[in-house]
Design an enzyme around this catalytic site. Structure first.
Site, PDB file in Angstrom:
ATOM      1  N   PHE A  21       0.810  -1.225   0.000  1.00  0.00           N
ATOM      2  CA  PHE A  21       0.000   0.000   0.000  1.00  0.00           C
ATOM      3  C   PHE A  21       0.842   1.273   0.000  1.00  0.00           C
ATOM      4  O   PHE A  21       0.349   2.340  -0.321  1.00  0.00           O
ATOM      5  CB  PHE A  21      -0.952  -0.002   1.214  1.00  0.00           C
ATOM      6  CG  PHE A  21      -0.282   0.310   2.528  1.00  0.00           C
ATOM      7  CD1 PHE A  21       0.012   1.632   2.877  1.00  0.00           C
ATOM      8  CD2 PHE A  21       0.074  -0.690   3.428  1.00  0.00           C
ATOM      9  CE1 PHE A  21       0.639   1.940   4.084  1.00  0.00           C
ATOM     10  CE2 PHE A  21       0.709  -0.388   4.627  1.00  0.00           C
ATOM     11  CZ  PHE A  21       0.991   0.931   4.944  1.00  0.00           C
ATOM     12  N   LYS A  63      -1.236  -7.081  -9.447  1.00  0.00           N
ATOM     13  CA  LYS A  63      -2.215  -7.145  -8.344  1.00  0.00           C
ATOM     14  C   LYS A  63      -1.784  -6.070  -7.343  1.00  0.00           C
ATOM     15  O   LYS A  63      -0.941  -6.307  -6.476  1.00  0.00           O
ATOM     16  CB  LYS A  63      -2.173  -8.544  -7.725  1.00  0.00           C
ATOM     17  CG  LYS A  63      -3.442  -8.994  -7.008  1.00  0.00           C
ATOM     18  CD  LYS A  63      -3.885  -8.130  -5.875  1.00  0.00           C
ATOM     19  CE  LYS A  63      -3.052  -8.232  -4.633  1.00  0.00           C
ATOM     20  NZ  LYS A  63      -3.404  -7.216  -3.592  1.00  0.00           N
ATOM     21  N   GLU A 107      -4.998  -3.642  -2.347  1.00  0.00           N
ATOM     22  CA  GLU A 107      -6.436  -3.331  -2.364  1.00  0.00           C
ATOM     23  C   GLU A 107      -6.731  -2.022  -1.646  1.00  0.00           C
ATOM     24  O   GLU A 107      -7.803  -1.453  -1.777  1.00  0.00           O
ATOM     25  CB  GLU A 107      -7.232  -4.501  -1.754  1.00  0.00           C
ATOM     26  CG  GLU A 107      -6.916  -4.842  -0.294  1.00  0.00           C
ATOM     27  CD  GLU A 107      -5.698  -5.762  -0.119  1.00  0.00           C
ATOM     28  OE1 GLU A 107      -4.734  -5.662  -0.896  1.00  0.00           O
ATOM     29  OE2 GLU A 107      -5.719  -6.568   0.835  1.00  0.00           O
ATOM     30  N   SER A 162       5.227  -7.183   3.215  1.00  0.00           N
ATOM     31  CA  SER A 162       5.776  -7.525   4.530  1.00  0.00           C
ATOM     32  C   SER A 162       6.512  -8.870   4.462  1.00  0.00           C
ATOM     33  O   SER A 162       6.260  -9.691   3.579  1.00  0.00           O
ATOM     34  CB  SER A 162       4.633  -7.587   5.544  1.00  0.00           C
ATOM     35  OG  SER A 162       3.704  -8.574   5.141  1.00  0.00           O
ATOM     36  N   CYS A 171       9.543   1.525   3.334  1.00  0.00           N
ATOM     37  CA  CYS A 171      10.399   0.369   3.647  1.00  0.00           C
ATOM     38  C   CYS A 171      11.832   0.807   3.866  1.00  0.00           C
ATOM     39  O   CYS A 171      12.632   0.065   4.412  1.00  0.00           O
ATOM     40  CB  CYS A 171      10.343  -0.642   2.525  1.00  0.00           C
ATOM     41  SG  CYS A 171      10.990   0.037   1.012  1.00  0.00           S
ATOM     42  N   GLU A 183       8.938  -4.671  13.117  1.00  0.00           N
ATOM     43  CA  GLU A 183       8.761  -3.523  12.221  1.00  0.00           C
ATOM     44  C   GLU A 183       7.471  -2.819  12.612  1.00  0.00           C
ATOM     45  O   GLU A 183       6.399  -3.423  12.593  1.00  0.00           O
ATOM     46  CB  GLU A 183       8.666  -3.992  10.759  1.00  0.00           C
ATOM     47  CG  GLU A 183       8.480  -2.849   9.792  1.00  0.00           C
ATOM     48  CD  GLU A 183       8.264  -3.303   8.342  1.00  0.00           C
ATOM     49  OE1 GLU A 183       7.627  -4.345   8.110  1.00  0.00           O
ATOM     50  OE2 GLU A 183       8.740  -2.588   7.440  1.00  0.00           O
TER      51      GLU A 183
END
Ligand code: NAD
Length: 498
Positions: free
Chosen positions: A149, A173, A176, A226, A281, A382
């Site tokens: 995301f 993909k 969402e 992740s 990240c 994290e």
């Protein structure tokens, strides 16, 4: 309210299923639109379209592919503000930050436009007497990308421009939570002249991902997200015979040496820790203060963090927007609670922040912990939010050991004015991307992006030449054109050419 569609074979199509998800604006908490969650059948239709488009696209010359990507690049420039607005609206990051991330994506397209040059193989004359050898880089077929995301436009662009430039077709993909940029880029690719079926978008969740991972016609999977999901993607896709690059989570440390310039370093760490509300990240989430600099550094960090303006990403003067969802906000607050409970010193508390006019937004203020130890949950996990923790080390050796003992190894940085310390750090540190007085060392598109250890499952990093190698298979051709007089009877001995 709009319900988005899938993008298959050059057009918007409705999902064959009925599951949808709300897409929120994290600054207001309001639902902006709905996104369909693609079913396995939807994904199979997209793969079918990509498979059908592959032979024609593979045989399109790299120069023609490159011209289409160049047109796409121009359209991205024209629509940069629109893409940034969509990214900011669905993710929450500031418009300026979103614009920068779209720019970093455009730079990958600029790299991919070099396809005619990048796809040249090697050639050697006379590898044996009268024998030549050359290598070719050929596309692998249908490739798939699964993205997180936090970079709605940039991370997809780490993948598909290079895959397409190399002659592959692609099924994306996207997350969402932030589907709109990917769908808009699909329209722009069509406007640029990309043939139908070469690029397809299937918003969805685990069902769509699993459909990609097991389908025999998908040859390569690129993933960013992740660590637990990266590991699952790597193992499942590899079990189904695919090549995989799966980039995972991170816990990025910045080492601050006693000889570092305090103001410069604190400013750099502000941006790296709190930019995009820590949802990068490559965010610096951990500072390792070496020797006697810790107290003055923490004071300076607090002074600067106190000045950060938290608000809606589309408002002028805002430094930091909300986090992605109310669940994620609550998870971050839980981490802050655990830091306090486990004995870290909370220097600045971002819990309970209320932004006037945006009372329903998912905000966490900049948070700073000092005296954190390696056993604490806030060090071990994290957090992916605006929480910066400070650990103390007696020496550079201790700092290097600490970082090398951490399972994550995405990015790291050292702040120092000593060339010797920097040189030793870059040599001994076991991390994929290293900054020397550079807080977020994200390599430019013509270098490759990727971590080590639990931050990357697979062998090849994204973009740069590693991206080209990931999206191509190498074929070596050995050639002899014998004269009549050279033709000898066959021999059963292993041929040696020299
Ligand atoms: P995530 O792992 O939850 O989701 C990533 C993608 O995987 C999404 O498309 C999601 O739909 C899908 N997914 C989620 N759960 C799944 C499951 N159980 N099975 C199959 N697919 C699943 O990650 P996120 O929350 O979207 O993004 C944040 C994470 O991404 C952080 O850990 C961050 O460090 C990481 N990240 C890493 C990099 C990198 O380059 N290493 C870059 C950006 C983000």
């Amino acid at each position: 309210m709009d319900t988005l569609s899938l993008w298959i074979n050059g057009k918007h199509v409705e999902s064959l299923g009925s599951r949808t998800l709300d897409v929120h604006n994290p600054a207001t908490g309001k639902v902006m639109r709905h996104v369909p969650l693609a079913t396995m059948e939807d994904v199979n239709v997209a793969i079918e379209a990509a498979k059908a488009a592959f032979p024609g696209w593979r045989d399109t010359t790299p120069l023609r592919r490159s011209r289409i990507l160049n047109k796409f690049r121009d359209l991205l420039e024209t629509h940069r503000a629109e893409l940034a607005r969509l990214a900011s609206e669905e993710h929450g990051k500031t418009l300026e930050d979103a614009t920068g991330s779209v720019q970093r994506g455009i730079e990958v397209v600029e790299f991919a436009v070099g396809a005619p040059h990048l796809l040249k193989g090697e050639h050697a004359e006379n590898v044996g007497r009268g024998v030549d050898c050359h290598s070719m880089l050929q596309p692998v077929g249908v490739c798939a990308g699964i993205t997180p995301f936090n970079f709605p436009a940039m991370v997809p662009m780490w993948m598909f421009p290079i895959a397409i430039a190399c002659g592959n077709t692609f099924v994306l993909k996207p997350s969402e939570k932030v589907p709109s940029c990917s769908l808009r880029m699909a329209e722009l690719l069509k406007d640029a002249g990309l043939p139908d079926g070469v690029f397809n978008v299937v918003p969805g969740d685990k069902e769509a991902v699993d459909a990609l991972l097991i389908h025999p016609d998908v040859r390569a999977i690129s993933f960013v997200g992740s660590t637990p999901v990266a590991k699952y993607i790597y193992e499942t896709a590899a079990n189904h015979g695919k090549r995989v690059q799966a980039l995972g989570g991170a816990k990025n440390h910045a080492v601050v040496m006693p000889d570092a310039s305090l103001d410069f370093t604190a400013d750099a760490i502000m941006g790296a820790a709190y930019g995009s509300a820590g949802e990068r990240c490559m965010a610096i989430s951990t500072v390792v203060a070496v020797g006697d600099i810790a107290d003055s550094l923490v004071a300076k960090l607090k002074e600067k963090a106190d000045k950060l303006v938290v608000g809606s990403g589309d408002q002028k003067g805002v430094d930091m927007g909300p986090v992605i969802s109310s669940q994620h906000r609550d998870k971050i607050v839980g981490y802050i609670d655990s830091g306090v409970a486990q004995g870290a010193k909370l220097v600045k508390d971002g819990r309970g922040i209320v932004v006037a006019g945006f009372e329903n937004g998912y905000f966490v203020g900049p948070t700073l912990f000092d005296h954190v130890s390696t056993e604490m949950t806030i060090y071990r996990e994290e957090i992916f939010g605006p929480v910066l923790i400070v650990l103390r080390a007696a020496s550079l050796s201790d700092a290097i050991n600490l970082i090398n003992s951490n399972p994550y190894a995405n990015g790291t940085a050292i702040f120092t004015s000593s060339g010797a310390a920097a040189r030793r750090f870059q040599n001994e540190i076991e991390v994929g991307m290293v900054g020397i007085n550079v807080p977020i060392p994200v390599p430019m598109a013509f270098f490759s992006f990727g971590g080590w250890k639990a931050s990357l499952f697979g062998d090849l990093h994204m973009h740069g030449m590693e991206g080209v190698y990931f999206y191509t298979r190498t074929k070596a051709v050995t050639t002899r054109w014998p004269e009549q007089s050279d033709r000898k009877t066959s021999t059963l001995v292993m041929p040696t050419l020299g």
